[in-house]
Design an enzyme around this catalytic site. Structure first.
Site, PDB file in Angstrom:
ATOM      1  N   ASP A  29      82.404  54.285  99.112  1.00  0.00           N
ATOM      2  CA  ASP A  29      83.845  54.629  98.724  1.00  0.00           C
ATOM      3  C   ASP A  29      84.081  53.263  98.023  1.00  0.00           C
ATOM      4  O   ASP A  29      83.677  52.186  98.713  1.00  0.00           O
ATOM      5  CB  ASP A  29      84.515  54.627  99.915  1.00  0.00           C
ATOM      6  CG  ASP A  29      86.059  54.814  99.477  1.00  0.00           C
ATOM      7  OD1 ASP A  29      86.731  54.119  98.840  1.00  0.00           O
ATOM      8  OD2 ASP A  29      86.482  56.089 100.108  1.00  0.00           O
ATOM      9  N   ILE A  30      84.671  53.297  96.756  1.00  0.00           N
ATOM     10  CA  ILE A  30      84.817  52.034  96.195  1.00  0.00           C
ATOM     11  C   ILE A  30      85.975  51.059  96.825  1.00  0.00           C
ATOM     12  O   ILE A  30      85.638  49.923  96.524  1.00  0.00           O
ATOM     13  CB  ILE A  30      85.560  52.452  94.521  1.00  0.00           C
ATOM     14  CG1 ILE A  30      85.352  51.432  93.752  1.00  0.00           C
ATOM     15  CG2 ILE A  30      87.093  52.785  94.708  1.00  0.00           C
ATOM     16  CD1 ILE A  30      83.639  51.521  93.213  1.00  0.00           C
ATOM     17  N   ASN A  86      91.274  63.234 105.393  1.00  0.00           N
ATOM     18  CA  ASN A  86      92.312  63.685 105.170  1.00  0.00           C
ATOM     19  C   ASN A  86      92.337  64.973 104.631  1.00  0.00           C
ATOM     20  O   ASN A  86      91.816  65.121 103.666  1.00  0.00           O
ATOM     21  CB  ASN A  86      92.950  62.587 104.236  1.00  0.00           C
ATOM     22  CG  ASN A  86      93.050  61.262 104.977  1.00  0.00           C
ATOM     23  OD1 ASN A  86      93.211  60.931 106.149  1.00  0.00           O
ATOM     24  ND2 ASN A  86      92.835  60.086 104.095  1.00  0.00           N
ATOM     25  N   GLN A  93      95.527  62.969 101.610  1.00  0.00           N
ATOM     26  CA  GLN A  93      94.483  63.217 100.962  1.00  0.00           C
ATOM     27  C   GLN A  93      95.005  62.793  99.517  1.00  0.00           C
ATOM     28  O   GLN A  93      95.845  63.352  99.117  1.00  0.00           O
ATOM     29  CB  GLN A  93      93.975  64.636 100.948  1.00  0.00           C
ATOM     30  CG  GLN A  93      92.756  64.891 100.280  1.00  0.00           C
ATOM     31  CD  GLN A  93      92.525  66.242 100.437  1.00  0.00           C
ATOM     32  OE1 GLN A  93      93.095  67.246 101.030  1.00  0.00           O
ATOM     33  NE2 GLN A  93      91.229  66.756  99.810  1.00  0.00           N
ATOM     34  N   HIS A  99      86.144  65.460 101.477  1.00  0.00           N
ATOM     35  CA  HIS A  99      85.298  64.314 101.723  1.00  0.00           C
ATOM     36  C   HIS A  99      85.433  63.608 103.038  1.00  0.00           C
ATOM     37  O   HIS A  99      86.710  63.842 103.662  1.00  0.00           O
ATOM     38  CB  HIS A  99      85.705  63.239 100.770  1.00  0.00           C
ATOM     39  CG  HIS A  99      86.916  62.786 100.613  1.00  0.00           C
ATOM     40  ND1 HIS A  99      87.762  63.580  99.951  1.00  0.00           N
ATOM     41  CD2 HIS A  99      87.656  61.829 101.053  1.00  0.00           C
ATOM     42  CE1 HIS A  99      88.907  63.069  99.898  1.00  0.00           C
ATOM     43  NE2 HIS A  99      88.908  61.823 100.607  1.00  0.00           N
ATOM     44  N   HIS A 101      85.000  60.338 105.468  1.00  0.00           N
ATOM     45  CA  HIS A 101      84.707  58.833 105.354  1.00  0.00           C
ATOM     46  C   HIS A 101      84.081  58.314 106.710  1.00  0.00           C
ATOM     47  O   HIS A 101      84.502  58.798 107.769  1.00  0.00           O
ATOM     48  CB  HIS A 101      86.421  58.211 105.514  1.00  0.00           C
ATOM     49  CG  HIS A 101      87.296  58.220 104.340  1.00  0.00           C
ATOM     50  ND1 HIS A 101      87.339  57.581 103.485  1.00  0.00           N
ATOM     51  CD2 HIS A 101      88.249  59.452 104.038  1.00  0.00           C
ATOM     52  CE1 HIS A 101      88.270  57.808 102.457  1.00  0.00           C
ATOM     53  NE2 HIS A 101      88.832  58.998 102.825  1.00  0.00           N
TER      54      HIS A 101
HETATM   55  P1  AMP Z   1      91.450  60.016 100.458  1.00  0.00           P
HETATM   56  O1  AMP Z   1      92.713  59.418 100.500  1.00  0.00           O
HETATM   57  O2  AMP Z   1      91.059  60.301 101.787  1.00  0.00           O
HETATM   58  O3  AMP Z   1      91.745  61.238  99.594  1.00  0.00           O
HETATM   59  O4  AMP Z   1      90.252  59.237 100.113  1.00  0.00           O
HETATM   60  C1  AMP Z   1      90.083  59.115  98.687  1.00  0.00           C
HETATM   61  C2  AMP Z   1      88.965  58.145  98.605  1.00  0.00           C
HETATM   62  O5  AMP Z   1      88.063  58.179  97.471  1.00  0.00           O
HETATM   63  C3  AMP Z   1      89.611  56.523  98.493  1.00  0.00           C
HETATM   64  O6  AMP Z   1      89.194  56.051  99.748  1.00  0.00           O
HETATM   65  C4  AMP Z   1      89.020  56.019  97.255  1.00  0.00           C
HETATM   66  O7  AMP Z   1      88.966  54.579  97.339  1.00  0.00           O
HETATM   67  C5  AMP Z   1      87.882  56.933  97.084  1.00  0.00           C
HETATM   68  N1  AMP Z   1      87.524  56.807  95.503  1.00  0.00           N
HETATM   69  C6  AMP Z   1      88.253  57.373  94.481  1.00  0.00           C
HETATM   70  N2  AMP Z   1      87.671  57.186  93.243  1.00  0.00           N
HETATM   71  C7  AMP Z   1      86.287  57.098  93.803  1.00  0.00           C
HETATM   72  C8  AMP Z   1      85.258  56.705  92.969  1.00  0.00           C
HETATM   73  N3  AMP Z   1      84.985  56.817  91.535  1.00  0.00           N
HETATM   74  N4  AMP Z   1      84.275  56.037  93.662  1.00  0.00           N
HETATM   75  C9  AMP Z   1      84.216  56.119  95.047  1.00  0.00           C
HETATM   76  N5  AMP Z   1      85.478  56.170  95.748  1.00  0.00           N
HETATM   77  C10 AMP Z   1      86.316  56.415  95.053  1.00  0.00           C
END
Ligand code: AMP
Length: 142
Positions: A29-30, A86, A93, A99, A101
């Site tokens: 996760d970024i 989420n 979400q 996804h 975490h």
């Molecule tokens: P959520 O809020 O549970 O939908 O989580 C989405 C997650 O995706 C967040 O923690 C972001 O940091 C992660 N995210 C979004 N874009 C990227 C990306 N290009 N590479 C890795 N993680 C990402």
């Protein structure tokens, strides 16, 4: 419609991959809420938990413990792990591709449990550091 995780799965945008098989992909996760924060996603487009067929659920859940153990083994300071997903906008979400975490926890991380997924440390990371963390997890999966 293709979302950002579809693009990562297709290799159209880069990611720090740690695991891949026919059915799932795991990548860093970024935001790196804590070092090693990883996302596990089904390759099949599943919007959220309400969308899973049995086979896809099985494929994802089979990988979760293996990935969790591999992440933990990369650092003796990892003493726990939050695993969460989420589902739906009201649940926070933001990417509409299911996804999971995996957030390693450290005794001294001082994180408030409820705020964990609102934290973004990406400004503290660069490509070399992401690659280093991803390589450690990949190695632990072999
Ligand atoms: P959520 O809020 O549970 O939908 O989580 C989405 C997650 O995706 C967040 O923690 C972001 O940091 C992660 N995210 C979004 N874009 C990227 C990306 N290009 N590479 C890795 N993680 C990402």
């Amino acid at each position: 419609m293709s979302d950002i995780f579809d693009k990562i799965i297709e290799g159209e945008i880069p990611s720090y991959k740690v695991y891949e098989d026919e059915n799932v992909l795991a990548f860093l996760d970024i935001s790196q809420v804590t070092p090693g924060h990883t996302l596990l996603v089904p390759k099949k487009h599943v919007t959220n938990i309400f969308d899973y067929d049995d086979e896809t659920a099985e494929k994802v859940l089979l990988v979760l413990p293996k990935l969790a153990r591999a992440i933990r083994s990369t650092n003796p300071k990892i003493t726990g792990m939050n695993i969460s997903s989420n589902n739906g906008v009201s649940a926070g979400q933001t990417v509409m591709h299911s996804h999971w975490h995996l957030i390693p926890r450290y005794d001294d991380d001082n994180l408030n449990e409820t705020l964990v997924l609102t934290i973004d440390h990406s400004d503290d990371y660069n490509q070399a550091r992401y690659e280093e963390i991803a390589a450690e997890i990949k190695k632990a999966l072999n």
